[in-house]
Design an enzyme around this catalytic site. Structure first.
Site, PDB file in Angstrom:
ATOM      1  N   GLY A 105     -44.388 -44.703  75.569  1.00  0.00           N
ATOM      2  CA  GLY A 105     -44.414 -45.009  76.997  1.00  0.00           C
ATOM      3  C   GLY A 105     -45.505 -45.961  77.448  1.00  0.00           C
ATOM      4  O   GLY A 105     -45.905 -45.947  78.616  1.00  0.00           O
ATOM      5  N   HIS A 109     -38.133 -56.598  74.812  1.00  0.00           N
ATOM      6  CA  HIS A 109     -37.953 -56.649  73.354  1.00  0.00           C
ATOM      7  C   HIS A 109     -39.206 -57.289  72.748  1.00  0.00           C
ATOM      8  O   HIS A 109     -39.662 -58.341  73.248  1.00  0.00           O
ATOM      9  CB  HIS A 109     -36.704 -57.456  72.988  1.00  0.00           C
ATOM     10  CG  HIS A 109     -36.440 -57.474  71.518  1.00  0.00           C
ATOM     11  ND1 HIS A 109     -35.952 -56.371  70.837  1.00  0.00           N
ATOM     12  CD2 HIS A 109     -36.643 -58.436  70.602  1.00  0.00           C
ATOM     13  CE1 HIS A 109     -35.863 -56.676  69.548  1.00  0.00           C
ATOM     14  NE2 HIS A 109     -36.267 -57.917  69.374  1.00  0.00           N
ATOM     15  N   ILE A 166     -26.937 -48.714  75.103  1.00  0.00           N
ATOM     16  CA  ILE A 166     -26.523 -48.471  76.495  1.00  0.00           C
ATOM     17  C   ILE A 166     -25.003 -48.459  76.576  1.00  0.00           C
ATOM     18  O   ILE A 166     -24.347 -49.417  76.139  1.00  0.00           O
ATOM     19  CB  ILE A 166     -27.093 -49.561  77.433  1.00  0.00           C
ATOM     20  CG1 ILE A 166     -28.624 -49.529  77.360  1.00  0.00           C
ATOM     21  CG2 ILE A 166     -26.599 -49.363  78.861  1.00  0.00           C
ATOM     22  CD1 ILE A 166     -29.238 -48.188  77.734  1.00  0.00           C
ATOM     23  N   ASN A 190     -34.468 -55.089  79.801  1.00  0.00           N
ATOM     24  CA  ASN A 190     -35.035 -54.520  78.572  1.00  0.00           C
ATOM     25  C   ASN A 190     -36.216 -55.370  78.127  1.00  0.00           C
ATOM     26  O   ASN A 190     -36.228 -56.587  78.333  1.00  0.00           O
ATOM     27  CB  ASN A 190     -33.965 -54.509  77.465  1.00  0.00           C
ATOM     28  CG  ASN A 190     -34.485 -53.930  76.161  1.00  0.00           C
ATOM     29  OD1 ASN A 190     -35.029 -52.827  76.132  1.00  0.00           O
ATOM     30  ND2 ASN A 190     -34.338 -54.686  75.087  1.00  0.00           N
ATOM     31  N   ASN A 229     -45.278 -49.157  77.856  1.00  0.00           N
ATOM     32  CA  ASN A 229     -44.712 -50.096  78.842  1.00  0.00           C
ATOM     33  C   ASN A 229     -44.494 -49.394  80.184  1.00  0.00           C
ATOM     34  O   ASN A 229     -44.697 -49.994  81.238  1.00  0.00           O
ATOM     35  CB  ASN A 229     -43.406 -50.691  78.313  1.00  0.00           C
ATOM     36  CG  ASN A 229     -43.662 -51.805  77.321  1.00  0.00           C
ATOM     37  OD1 ASN A 229     -44.020 -52.911  77.692  1.00  0.00           O
ATOM     38  ND2 ASN A 229     -43.515 -51.499  76.045  1.00  0.00           N
TER      39      ASN A 229
END
Ligand code: GRF
Length: 209
Positions: free
Chosen positions: A12, A110, A94, A108, A14
């Site tokens: 977590g 990446h 997803i 998202n 981010n």
């Protein structure tokens, strides 16, 4: 208020970057209304609770099959009624029905410069293992819209990071997080919250500040 739901699977960091940028005022009028994890007991859920954010776990292990899980995941998102869904280290494919329910409203982060080191098999440390094995001198991170493909939606922001002699996948991952991910994810949320991102076919145009 621009409401975001954040999907997580692990540490977590981010998510924490988003929490911190809301707290320091960089993300004005943005609220994280729900954190959703596919894994119980991950530290991302602790981070959410510490910040007073509703945290739920929707684990595939609790459902008969993938279809039932997908339905539960979509319901957990819908229940938060978000303007934007942020995948922050979320390691779940997803479901198409979720992409259809939130067109151009799922992003998202990446940990590579898409189209390098992305797609099937490239997640977490494997991304950095690939970059080191190829011997690239520059890597980085990408924030992109989520579409029906894997890491294939229109790119919103990217930030380059230098690969250094002696890097291990772990050292490189940490540098990419610190120097790129934790900067461009909040920046992308800010731009989206202000309506500054426009999709034109497969590319995006961002209004100057
Ligand atoms: C990060 O490298 C992110 O880019 C990738 O998953 C890793 C874990 O992120 N998608 P976090 O610490 O759980 O935010």
């Amino acid at each position: 208020m621009y409401k975001i739901a954040v999907c997580v699977s692990g540490g977590g960091t981010n998510l924490q970057a988003l929490i911190d940028r809301i707290e320091d005022g960089y993300l004005e009028d943005v609220s994280i209304v729900r954190v959703i994890s596919n894994n119980p007991g991950v530290y991302a859920l602790e981070r959410a609770k510490a910040a007073g954010i509703e945290a739920v776990c929707v684990s595939p292990k609790d459902y008969e099959d993938r279809g039932e899980f997908n339905k539960a995941l979509l319901e957990a998102v819908r229940g938060a009624d978000p303007d934007l869904v942020v995948l922050a280290g979320f390691l779940v494919a997803i479901p198409p029905e979720m992409v259809e329910a939130y067109p151009d409203r799922i992003i998202n982060i990446h940990p590579a410069l898409i189209p390098s080191f992305c797609g099937k098999g490239y997640y977490g440390l494997k991304v950095h293992e690939g970059a080191l094995a190829r011997g690239v001198k520059i890597t980085g991170a990408t924030v992109h819209f989520v579409d029906a493909g894997l890491d294939s939606g229109p790119i919103i922001l990217q930030k380059a990071v230098e690969v250094q002699n002696g890097d291990t996948p772990q050292i490189l991952q940490k540098r990419v997080m610190e120097q790129a991910e934790w900067t461009i994810l909040p920046e992308a949320v800010r731009l989206l919250s202000k309506g500054k991102v426009h999709i034109e076919g497969r590319i995006t145009r961002i209004d100057a500040d």
